[in-house]
Every structure is written in C-alpha cells, then in structure tokens.
Design an enzyme around this catalytic site. Structure first.
Site, PDB file in Angstrom:
ATOM      1  N   SER A 165       0.763  -1.204   0.197  1.00 22.14           N
ATOM      2  CA  SER A 165      -0.056   0.019   0.135  1.00 22.14           C
ATOM      3  C   SER A 165       0.792   1.098  -0.372  1.00 22.14           C
ATOM      4  CB  SER A 165      -0.917   0.387   1.574  1.00 22.14           C
ATOM      5  OG  SER A 165      -1.323  -1.069   1.216  1.00 22.14           O
TER       6      SER A 165
HETATM    7  N1  SAH Z   1       0.434  -5.610   3.927  1.00 25.79           N
HETATM    8  C1  SAH Z   1       0.836  -6.133   3.494  1.00 25.79           C
HETATM    9  C2  SAH Z   1       0.596  -5.778   1.916  1.00 25.79           C
HETATM   10  C3  SAH Z   1      -0.982  -6.325   1.535  1.00 25.79           C
HETATM   11  S1  SAH Z   1      -1.355  -6.903  -0.194  1.00 25.79           S
HETATM   12  C4  SAH Z   1       2.118  -5.024   2.775  1.00 25.79           C
HETATM   13  O1  SAH Z   1       2.581  -4.953   3.744  1.00 25.79           O
HETATM   14  O2  SAH Z   1       2.743  -5.307   1.837  1.00 25.79           O
HETATM   15  C5  SAH Z   1      -2.789  -7.640   0.711  1.00 25.79           C
HETATM   16  C6  SAH Z   1      -2.012  -9.644   0.624  1.00 25.79           C
HETATM   17  O3  SAH Z   1      -3.049 -10.367   0.919  1.00 25.79           O
HETATM   18  C7  SAH Z   1      -1.965  -9.905  -0.451  1.00 25.79           C
HETATM   19  O4  SAH Z   1      -0.387 -10.485  -0.249  1.00 25.79           O
HETATM   20  C8  SAH Z   1      -2.498 -11.356  -0.838  1.00 25.79           C
HETATM   21  O5  SAH Z   1      -1.996 -12.922  -1.226  1.00 25.79           O
HETATM   22  C9  SAH Z   1      -2.779 -11.704   1.083  1.00 25.79           C
HETATM   23  N2  SAH Z   1      -3.848 -12.242   0.931  1.00 25.79           N
HETATM   24  C10 SAH Z   1      -5.520 -12.075   0.430  1.00 25.79           C
HETATM   25  N3  SAH Z   1      -6.491 -12.868   0.889  1.00 25.79           N
HETATM   26  C11 SAH Z   1      -5.416 -13.443   1.857  1.00 25.79           C
HETATM   27  C12 SAH Z   1      -6.525 -14.868   2.857  1.00 25.79           C
HETATM   28  N4  SAH Z   1      -7.472 -14.364   2.642  1.00 25.79           N
HETATM   29  N5  SAH Z   1      -5.707 -14.787   3.973  1.00 25.79           N
HETATM   30  C13 SAH Z   1      -4.252 -14.183   4.052  1.00 25.79           C
HETATM   31  N6  SAH Z   1      -3.522 -13.223   3.179  1.00 25.79           N
HETATM   32  C14 SAH Z   1      -4.435 -12.676   2.021  1.00 25.79           C
END
Ligand code: SAH
Length: 209
Positions: free
Chosen positions: A52
């Site tokens: 983000s």
């Molecule tokens: N917090 C992260 C950005 C996250 S992007 C950072 O600091 O870089 C959102 C992430 O959520 C992605 O990597 C995606 O694969 C993950 N995601 C989506 N659904 C999920 C689930 N049910 N459980 C765990 N991770 C999930």
C-alpha cells in the site's frame, strides 16, 4: 517521506513517526522499484499484489492505537513492510503474527523481515479469514486486503476492548477503511475512516477465488 506524511496530517503519533523513520521501505519492494520506495504510491510486489501507499499505511496504523506489549494479528503479509512497522510499535515484549495465503509472497515477506532485523515476526501461510486460534485472543487485528465484512472467526478471536481494522467493500470499488471495537458481550462499535482501494481478501470468509 516521513516529513511529508507529517505535514499532510497522515502521521501524528510520535511512536508511529519513529517507526516510519526506522523501517527501511526500500528493503521491502522488488529491487527494480527501489527508486520509487519513498514516493506516496502503492507498488507491485508480484503475484498481482501490492504494497500500500505510505499515506494509506499511516492512516491504518493511526486508527488502531498500537502500543508496546500488544499481541497483533495481520492478515495479508505481502512484502512484510506493514508487519515490520507493527513490530516497531508493539516491541519485543509484544507479538506479531502475519498471515499470507500465497506461499511465494510469505517467503518474500519473511525474508525481507529477517534481513531488516524483524525475524521474530511470525509469518504463517494460510487463510487469514479463519484467523490464528493458537495466538488468540488478539489486542489488535489488521486486514490489509478488501473484505466483504469483518470475518466472524476474527471477531471471535478479538479481545473484548480490542480493535480490528479492515478495508470493507467490493474489490471493484467503494471500499472504506473501518475500525471495529469489540464491546462487552461481543457487539462491535464500527467507525468509518476513509475511502480506500485494496486487493481482494480471498478465503472462506472473504471473496471467492
Ligand atoms: N500488508 C502488505 C500488503 C498486503 S497486499 C504489505 O505491507 O506489503 C494484500 C495481501 O493479502 C496479498 O499479499 C494477498 O495475497 C494477501 N491475502 C489475500 N487474501 C488473504 C487471506 N485470506 N489470508 C491471508 N492473506 C491473504
């Protein structure tokens, strides 16, 4: 970047400003995008996912009132950047568990955390919409992917008086960063913070694949 975020009012709390100063964001983005690490944009981290924008992360973390010693669950490890900020905020006396459904990204995040000195953050591969019962109850839960609502298992695993933040809404648009506080008896008091745009939360209590 930090000065800009303070000037624009995204960063206000001294402990959070300090955490942003300490965590090297360029270590959490693919090497080809390093030159953009301190611009206020989301960046691609592969697998169709993004880290983000710094202003969005600042807004999320300001809304959750994180303190030393807390136990925090993050859903969506991605690059591990947000998990590193959480680690700074709760300290070694706290606990940070971050869940990621894609094994390749879990490895990327885990390696970034290890290299930058946050190897004590626990990265768990799995569906974060079901939470992580061995660590419950949690003081704070953060979902960093857009969700149709607050997943019931996560509400269950949140402490009374604890807070959970999530971008609630559809992945086509109309998402709002919301924070739910769990009241005595289990009811949620929900506050709306800001419009936002996140990749979808995919899982049993999220969106379907
Ligand atoms: N917090 C992260 C950005 C996250 S992007 C950072 O600091 O870089 C959102 C992430 O959520 C992605 O990597 C995606 O694969 C993950 N995601 C989506 N659904 C999920 C689930 N049910 N459980 C765990 N991770 C999930």
């Amino acid at each position: 970047m930090v000065e800009e975020l303070v000037r624009w009012g995204y960063l206000r709390t001294p402990s959070l400003i300090e955490a942003f100063r300490r965590v090297p964001r360029e270590e959490f983005v693919p090497s080809s995008l390093r030159k953009y690490a301190y611009e206020d944009h989301p960046l691609s981290i592969g697998y169709g996912q993004t880290i983000s924008a710094p202003s969005m992360i600042a807004l999320m973390l300001e809304s959750l009132d994180l303190r030393k010693g807390q136990k925090v669950l993050e859903v969506g490890t991605g690059s591990g950047y947000n998990a590193a900020l959480l680690a700074e905020l709760v300290g070694r006396e706290g606990r940070v568990v971050s869940m990621e459904r894609l094994p390749g990204l879990a490895s990327f995040g885990r390696e970034n955390l290890r290299r930058t000195g946050y190897g004590w953050v626990e990265v768990v591969v799995g569906d974060g919409t079901c939470g992580y019962p061995p660590g419950a109850p949690w003081d704070r839960i953060l979902i960093t992917a857009c969700s149709p609502g607050f997943p019931p298992p996560l509400v269950e695993q949140l402490k009374v008086g604890g807070r959970m933040g999530a971008p609630v809404g559809h992945f086509y648009g109309g998402q709002v960063w919301k924070v739910a506080e769990k009241k005595e008896g289990g009811d949620l008091r929900v506050e709306n913070y800001s419009p936002c745009s996140f990749v979808p939360l995919v899982g049993k209590y999220g969106w379907k694949e």
